[in-house]
Design a protein around this motif. Sequence first.
Motif, PDB file in Angstrom:
ATOM      1  N   SER A 104       0.683  -1.032   0.045  1.00 44.01           N
ATOM      2  CA  SER A 104       0.043   0.055   0.040  1.00 44.01           C
ATOM      3  C   SER A 104       0.922   1.054   0.063  1.00 44.01           C
ATOM      4  CB  SER A 104      -0.883  -0.165   1.327  1.00 44.01           C
ATOM      5  OG  SER A 104      -1.479   1.379   1.276  1.00 44.01           O
ATOM      6  N   MET A 105       0.689   2.066  -0.708  1.00 45.09           N
ATOM      7  CA  MET A 105       1.408   3.340  -0.868  1.00 45.09           C
ATOM      8  C   MET A 105       1.406   4.249   0.291  1.00 45.09           C
ATOM      9  SD  MET A 105      -0.734   6.095  -3.506  1.00 45.09           S
ATOM     10  CE  MET A 105      -1.318   4.724  -4.556  1.00 45.09           C
ATOM     11  N   ASP A 243      -0.440  -8.117  -9.043  1.00 49.40           N
ATOM     12  CA  ASP A 243      -1.503  -8.560  -8.629  1.00 49.40           C
ATOM     13  C   ASP A 243      -1.699  -7.740  -7.091  1.00 49.40           C
ATOM     14  OD1 ASP A 243      -2.697  -9.435 -10.676  1.00 49.40           O
ATOM     15  OD2 ASP A 243      -3.179 -11.313  -9.947  1.00 49.40           O
ATOM     16  N   GLN A 244      -0.574  -7.948  -6.406  1.00 46.81           N
ATOM     17  CA  GLN A 244      -0.325  -7.495  -4.763  1.00 46.81           C
ATOM     18  C   GLN A 244      -0.584  -6.098  -4.904  1.00 46.81           C
ATOM     19  OE1 GLN A 244      -1.133 -10.417  -3.426  1.00 46.81           O
ATOM     20  NE2 GLN A 244       0.262 -10.024  -2.056  1.00 46.81           N
ATOM     21  N   GLU A 245       0.083  -5.257  -6.027  1.00 49.72           N
ATOM     22  CA  GLU A 245      -0.037  -3.990  -5.654  1.00 49.72           C
ATOM     23  C   GLU A 245      -1.492  -3.597  -6.083  1.00 49.72           C
ATOM     24  OE1 GLU A 245       4.650  -3.062  -6.764  1.00 49.72           O
ATOM     25  OE2 GLU A 245       3.502  -3.249  -8.593  1.00 49.72           O
ATOM     26  N   LEU A 246      -1.922  -4.061  -7.146  1.00 52.03           N
ATOM     27  CA  LEU A 246      -3.242  -3.747  -7.787  1.00 52.03           C
ATOM     28  C   LEU A 246      -4.362  -3.888  -6.458  1.00 52.03           C
ATOM     29  CD1 LEU A 246      -3.354  -5.531 -11.027  1.00 52.03           C
ATOM     30  CD2 LEU A 246      -3.698  -2.996 -10.607  1.00 52.03           C
ATOM     31  N   LYS A 247      -4.162  -4.964  -5.838  1.00 54.53           N
ATOM     32  CA  LYS A 247      -5.045  -5.363  -4.619  1.00 54.53           C
ATOM     33  C   LYS A 247      -4.722  -4.179  -3.500  1.00 54.53           C
ATOM     34  CE  LYS A 247      -4.248  -9.719  -4.281  1.00 54.53           C
ATOM     35  NZ  LYS A 247      -4.602 -10.915  -3.858  1.00 54.53           N
ATOM     36  N   ALA A 248      -3.769  -3.994  -3.180  1.00 52.92           N
ATOM     37  CA  ALA A 248      -3.360  -2.826  -2.084  1.00 52.92           C
ATOM     38  C   ALA A 248      -3.969  -1.372  -2.427  1.00 52.92           C
ATOM     39  CB  ALA A 248      -1.958  -2.712  -1.914  1.00 52.92           C
ATOM     40  N   THR A 249      -3.457  -1.167  -3.738  1.00 50.95           N
ATOM     41  CA  THR A 249      -3.871   0.105  -4.270  1.00 50.95           C
ATOM     42  C   THR A 249      -5.522   0.441  -4.331  1.00 50.95           C
ATOM     43  OG1 THR A 249      -2.094   0.220  -5.637  1.00 50.95           O
ATOM     44  CG2 THR A 249      -3.766   1.719  -6.252  1.00 50.95           C
TER      45      THR A 249
END
Length: 428
Positions: A104-105, A243-249
């Motif tokens: 998550s950013m 996918d991990q970054e997409l979901k966290a975002t």
Amino acid sequence: MAGQGIPRLLLSRLARSGEPISQLFGSPAVADNPYAVLESVRARGQLIRTPIAYFTVDHEICRNMLRDKDMGVRATDNFSTRFTVLRWLKDRAPLAPNPTEAPSMLVVNPPEHDRLRRSVSAAFTPRAIARLRDRVETVTVELLDALPENGTADLISDFAAQVPIAIISEMLGFPYDTRDEFLSWGDAITPLLDIGNPWPTYRRALIAIESMDRFADGHIARLRAEPGEDILSTLVAEGEMDDQELKATATLLMGAGFETTVNLIGNAIVQLLAHPDQLARLREEPDLWPNAVEEVLRIDSPVQSTARVAHAEVEYAGMRLAPEATVILSLAGANRDPKVFDEPDRFDITRANAKEHLSFSSGIHACLGASLARMEAVHALRALFERFPDLKLAGEPTRRPLFTLHGYSHMPVALGHRHAERSATMHS
């Protein structure tokens, strides 16, 4: 759970000695009204050291630390991972992607942060927000039409939460019928922004994270097969995030897209009903609504605190902070700093420098959706009080028992008669 249990034990021990952080995180009564405790911190100095972390309520220090390239972010429970055993547990039992954990950013530093933020920033430009105004107006009118004339309502669940959840759901391409699920998931997960949660709260958050993760997997797969015109479809098509970054975002945008705004709208309703002279002024001078929202953000911030970690030795207020030193920044305290705001405890919708608050943070982690939250709140609040001019509380509003996020879970009201004309649009 070790990352919550050990801090909880420490907070409990410190509470007996009157440490302010233990009071803020450990007492629902203080979380309801933290300002006396924050003023006691201010009296001790610009920057104080506690057994848990450094702590400041000073506006200048908070603003400078938020902008300091030598100060970074980390997850809210990361101070616990100083212990080798806890670090081992954390590495072997990571949480599914969610707003409180990397990638998550919210909790990563440059260059990862810059890459993730750049990917979604186009959706929150002034031009993009302006295009959403008509939709915000339509949603608001539909919600107000559904409220019963001369009846009662819970303005959190029936109105304040529904405006932002509708808009951010559409921006992310989420189906209409998932809104209630996301509200439930958000309610369960947001306590993780605090420290020292009890086991039932932590377990509920884990269940919500797992459910949200399963939904996100399915949603991203659907967008790959049938992309839309939403933010996530664009990110999936670009292929720059895994996918991990997409979901966290996605989960961060969903949570941030309604949590801040629902708290802002709820806090504003209470402030305005408690200050009828200010509300009367707004009826006479509706151009003051944007500044009124800034004053609510200042005096009763929806996000009360954040944290920064020294990435190098730094000096503030004559104190040297070693690398890895953690500082809790009280945004709520900074927003009532008498060096910046005259009579800081006074609610004044005409305050000339109200916008100098830090409620949306500052620096590279400044809230991406701040303009959207402002626009939604200004329109929703003006429309509500125009449509129901006799609106009043019908019971004591219930605060959420959280420290980091500051808002109401329930707000019973008597609506009174409905004004015959619909609210003026906000195209000015």
